[in-house]
Scaffold this motif. Sequence first.
Motif, mmCIF file in Angstrom:
data_model
loop_
_atom_site.group_PDB
_atom_site.id
_atom_site.type_symbol
_atom_site.label_atom_id
_atom_site.label_comp_id
_atom_site.label_asym_id
_atom_site.label_seq_id
_atom_site.Cartn_x
_atom_site.Cartn_y
_atom_site.Cartn_z
ATOM 1 N N SER A 1 -26.669 -50.377 18.961
ATOM 2 C CA SER A 1 -25.935 -50.425 20.222
ATOM 3 C C SER A 1 -26.178 -49.141 20.986
ATOM 4 O O SER A 1 -26.614 -48.125 20.418
ATOM 5 C CB SER A 1 -24.430 -50.591 19.973
ATOM 6 O OG SER A 1 -23.907 -49.419 19.359
ATOM 7 N N GLY A 2 -25.883 -49.183 22.287
ATOM 8 C CA GLY A 2 -26.013 -47.986 23.091
ATOM 9 C C GLY A 2 -25.096 -46.878 22.626
ATOM 10 O O GLY A 2 -25.463 -45.691 22.646
ATOM 11 N N GLU A 3 -23.910 -47.241 22.169
ATOM 12 C CA GLU A 3 -22.953 -46.253 21.697
ATOM 13 C C GLU A 3 -23.493 -45.494 20.488
ATOM 14 O O GLU A 3 -23.354 -44.266 20.400
ATOM 15 C CB GLU A 3 -21.625 -46.928 21.339
ATOM 16 C CG GLU A 3 -20.856 -47.493 22.525
ATOM 17 C CD GLU A 3 -21.452 -48.772 23.080
ATOM 18 O OE1 GLU A 3 -21.123 -49.135 24.224
ATOM 19 O OE2 GLU A 3 -22.257 -49.422 22.354
ATOM 20 N N GLN A 4 -24.112 -46.232 19.567
ATOM 21 C CA GLN A 4 -24.669 -45.577 18.377
ATOM 22 C C GLN A 4 -25.854 -44.692 18.750
ATOM 23 O O GLN A 4 -26.043 -43.606 18.184
ATOM 24 C CB GLN A 4 -25.103 -46.615 17.349
ATOM 25 C CG GLN A 4 -25.639 -46.019 16.049
ATOM 26 C CD GLN A 4 -24.596 -45.211 15.309
ATOM 27 O OE1 GLN A 4 -23.630 -45.768 14.821
ATOM 28 N NE2 GLN A 4 -24.786 -43.895 15.236
ATOM 29 N N LEU A 5 -26.648 -45.127 19.710
ATOM 30 C CA LEU A 5 -27.768 -44.306 20.172
ATOM 31 C C LEU A 5 -27.253 -42.983 20.740
ATOM 32 O O LEU A 5 -27.812 -41.911 20.451
ATOM 33 C CB LEU A 5 -28.577 -45.066 21.228
ATOM 34 C CG LEU A 5 -29.711 -44.294 21.919
ATOM 35 C CD1 LEU A 5 -30.709 -43.745 20.909
ATOM 36 C CD2 LEU A 5 -30.417 -45.190 22.936
ATOM 37 N N LEU A 6 -26.199 -43.034 21.527
ATOM 38 C CA LEU A 6 -25.621 -41.813 22.088
ATOM 39 C C LEU A 6 -25.090 -40.897 20.993
ATOM 40 O O LEU A 6 -25.237 -39.667 21.068
ATOM 41 C CB LEU A 6 -24.501 -42.170 23.068
ATOM 42 C CG LEU A 6 -24.956 -42.802 24.390
ATOM 43 C CD1 LEU A 6 -23.762 -43.378 25.152
ATOM 44 C CD2 LEU A 6 -25.693 -41.780 25.249
ATOM 45 N N GLU A 7 -24.484 -41.478 19.961
ATOM 46 C CA GLU A 7 -23.997 -40.673 18.837
ATOM 47 C C GLU A 7 -25.158 -40.001 18.112
ATOM 48 O O GLU A 7 -25.061 -38.832 17.704
ATOM 49 C CB GLU A 7 -23.204 -41.551 17.870
ATOM 50 C CG GLU A 7 -21.861 -42.013 18.417
ATOM 51 C CD GLU A 7 -21.123 -42.927 17.455
ATOM 52 O OE1 GLU A 7 -21.507 -42.964 16.258
ATOM 53 O OE2 GLU A 7 -20.167 -43.600 17.883
ATOM 54 N N ASN A 8 -26.269 -40.720 17.956
ATOM 55 C CA ASN A 8 -27.447 -40.151 17.299
ATOM 56 C C ASN A 8 -28.022 -38.987 18.101
ATOM 57 O O ASN A 8 -28.474 -37.984 17.532
ATOM 58 C CB ASN A 8 -28.520 -41.225 17.109
ATOM 59 C CG ASN A 8 -28.202 -42.177 15.978
ATOM 60 O OD1 ASN A 8 -27.268 -41.960 15.210
ATOM 61 N ND2 ASN A 8 -28.962 -43.250 15.870
ATOM 62 N N ILE A 9 -28.033 -39.131 19.412
ATOM 63 C CA ILE A 9 -28.541 -38.056 20.270
ATOM 64 C C ILE A 9 -27.691 -36.795 20.095
ATOM 65 O O ILE A 9 -28.216 -35.682 19.951
ATOM 66 C CB ILE A 9 -28.545 -38.508 21.741
ATOM 67 C CG1 ILE A 9 -29.609 -39.592 21.957
ATOM 68 C CG2 ILE A 9 -28.804 -37.322 22.682
ATOM 69 C CD1 ILE A 9 -29.514 -40.294 23.295
ATOM 70 N N GLN A 10 -26.380 -36.978 20.097
ATOM 71 C CA GLN A 10 -25.473 -35.838 19.934
ATOM 72 C C GLN A 10 -25.676 -35.168 18.578
ATOM 73 O O GLN A 10 -25.778 -33.940 18.490
ATOM 74 C CB GLN A 10 -24.021 -36.311 20.076
ATOM 75 C CG GLN A 10 -22.998 -35.190 20.059
ATOM 76 C CD GLN A 10 -23.153 -34.234 21.228
ATOM 77 O OE1 GLN A 10 -23.410 -34.659 22.344
ATOM 78 N NE2 GLN A 10 -23.025 -32.941 20.961
ATOM 79 N N ARG A 11 -25.747 -35.978 17.531
ATOM 80 C CA ARG A 11 -25.917 -35.436 16.174
ATOM 81 C C ARG A 11 -27.251 -34.718 16.033
ATOM 82 O O ARG A 11 -27.328 -33.615 15.475
ATOM 83 C CB ARG A 11 -25.818 -36.581 15.161
ATOM 84 C CG ARG A 11 -26.193 -36.219 13.727
ATOM 85 C CD ARG A 11 -25.235 -35.228 13.130
ATOM 86 N NE ARG A 11 -25.554 -34.962 11.737
ATOM 87 C CZ ARG A 11 -25.532 -33.757 11.183
ATOM 88 N NH1 ARG A 11 -25.197 -32.710 11.897
ATOM 89 N NH2 ARG A 11 -25.835 -33.593 9.912
ATOM 90 N N GLY B 1 -33.944 -47.051 20.510
ATOM 91 C CA GLY B 1 -34.324 -45.698 20.901
ATOM 92 C C GLY B 1 -34.633 -45.679 22.383
ATOM 93 O O GLY B 1 -34.327 -46.624 23.117
ATOM 94 N N LEU B 2 -35.261 -44.618 22.831
ATOM 95 C CA LEU B 2 -35.578 -44.496 24.251
ATOM 96 C C LEU B 2 -36.567 -45.565 24.700
ATOM 97 O O LEU B 2 -36.450 -46.110 25.802
ATOM 98 C CB LEU B 2 -36.127 -43.091 24.533
ATOM 99 C CG LEU B 2 -35.208 -41.929 24.137
ATOM 100 C CD1 LEU B 2 -35.835 -40.598 24.518
ATOM 101 C CD2 LEU B 2 -33.832 -42.081 24.783
ATOM 102 N N ALA B 3 -37.550 -45.885 23.846
ATOM 103 C CA ALA B 3 -38.502 -46.945 24.185
ATOM 104 C C ALA B 3 -37.805 -48.292 24.287
ATOM 105 O O ALA B 3 -38.186 -49.145 25.097
ATOM 106 C CB ALA B 3 -39.622 -47.007 23.144
ATOM 107 N N SER B 4 -36.767 -48.487 23.479
ATOM 108 C CA SER B 4 -36.013 -49.750 23.502
ATOM 109 C C SER B 4 -35.335 -49.949 24.853
ATOM 110 O O SER B 4 -35.276 -51.068 25.370
ATOM 111 C CB SER B 4 -34.966 -49.771 22.394
ATOM 112 O OG SER B 4 -35.521 -49.445 21.151
ATOM 113 N N LEU B 5 -34.816 -48.865 25.434
ATOM 114 C CA LEU B 5 -34.160 -48.967 26.739
ATOM 115 C C LEU B 5 -35.166 -49.396 27.807
ATOM 116 O O LEU B 5 -34.858 -50.225 28.663
ATOM 117 C CB LEU B 5 -33.532 -47.627 27.126
ATOM 118 C CG LEU B 5 -32.428 -47.094 26.203
ATOM 119 C CD1 LEU B 5 -31.903 -45.772 26.733
ATOM 120 C CD2 LEU B 5 -31.302 -48.103 26.058
#
Length: 267
Positions: free
Chosen positions: A102-112, A249-253
């Motif tokens: 999900s987008g939310e999990q992607l954002l969490e991964n970026i932060q981590r 990931g970014l390519a997925s977007l």
Amino acid sequence: MLVSSVALAVPGRVISAGHSITELVLALGGGNNLIAVDSSTRLPADFRPLPVVGYYRHLPAEGLLAQNPQLLVGGNHMGPANTLTLLENSGVEIVQLPEAQSGEQLLENIQRLGEVLGKPAEAVTQSVEEQLASLARARATLTQRPRILFVRAQSGRGLKAAGTGTSPDSLIRLAGGTNVVTFDGYKQLSDEALVELRPDWILFSDDQAEQLRDGAELLVWQPLLKLTPAGKRAAFFAVDGYALLGGLGLASLREAKKLNDKISVDR
């Protein structure tokens, strides 16, 4: 003293395993610290050559240790476990991020990942949030969600479809479609199921595009597909295979935007 301690904690020699993870490392400004990648990674054309150390699910301990890394970062399917244990015992920091669905999990991964690399994540986070918001607006304009089927095909062996918990499923939902299969993972489809599922669009990875003649060959291998809405209209879409590796990931977007453009025009 505090600043000095934090600076020393930032890894200077990083190995990234998994294309979506490597994309994030580069986007966060960690390219200078990157010393090696795995074989699933596609580096930008203008990036310096890097050693390739196996595939993220089957990483060789010797090849990794030969690079003298301080940090190995990848998804939660990175392995095998004995390789990770050996590296950890050798003093290498191991960071495994959840494969985002999900987008939310992607954002969490970026932060981590930003925290681990000692890099600011605000710019990347803002860019991703803007893309996710744009996709949400695009989904809202769809009068109905098209039925979409993602397949891996092999002549004489039928079709395998991507169900829930897979990267294609996440991509389909992000673009505004409905995955026509509801089972977990990848499973073989019967000829009868192909007709009963009634997909409006059929997706496949672009590494099969030439073999499948951009989808036309699917109608030869599986003639019953001609009875489906997608088959009747030759509604095929080749997805960048790198956008399907290691979760969203970014390519997925980028691929979700392309797919949404397709299905929006087709509505």
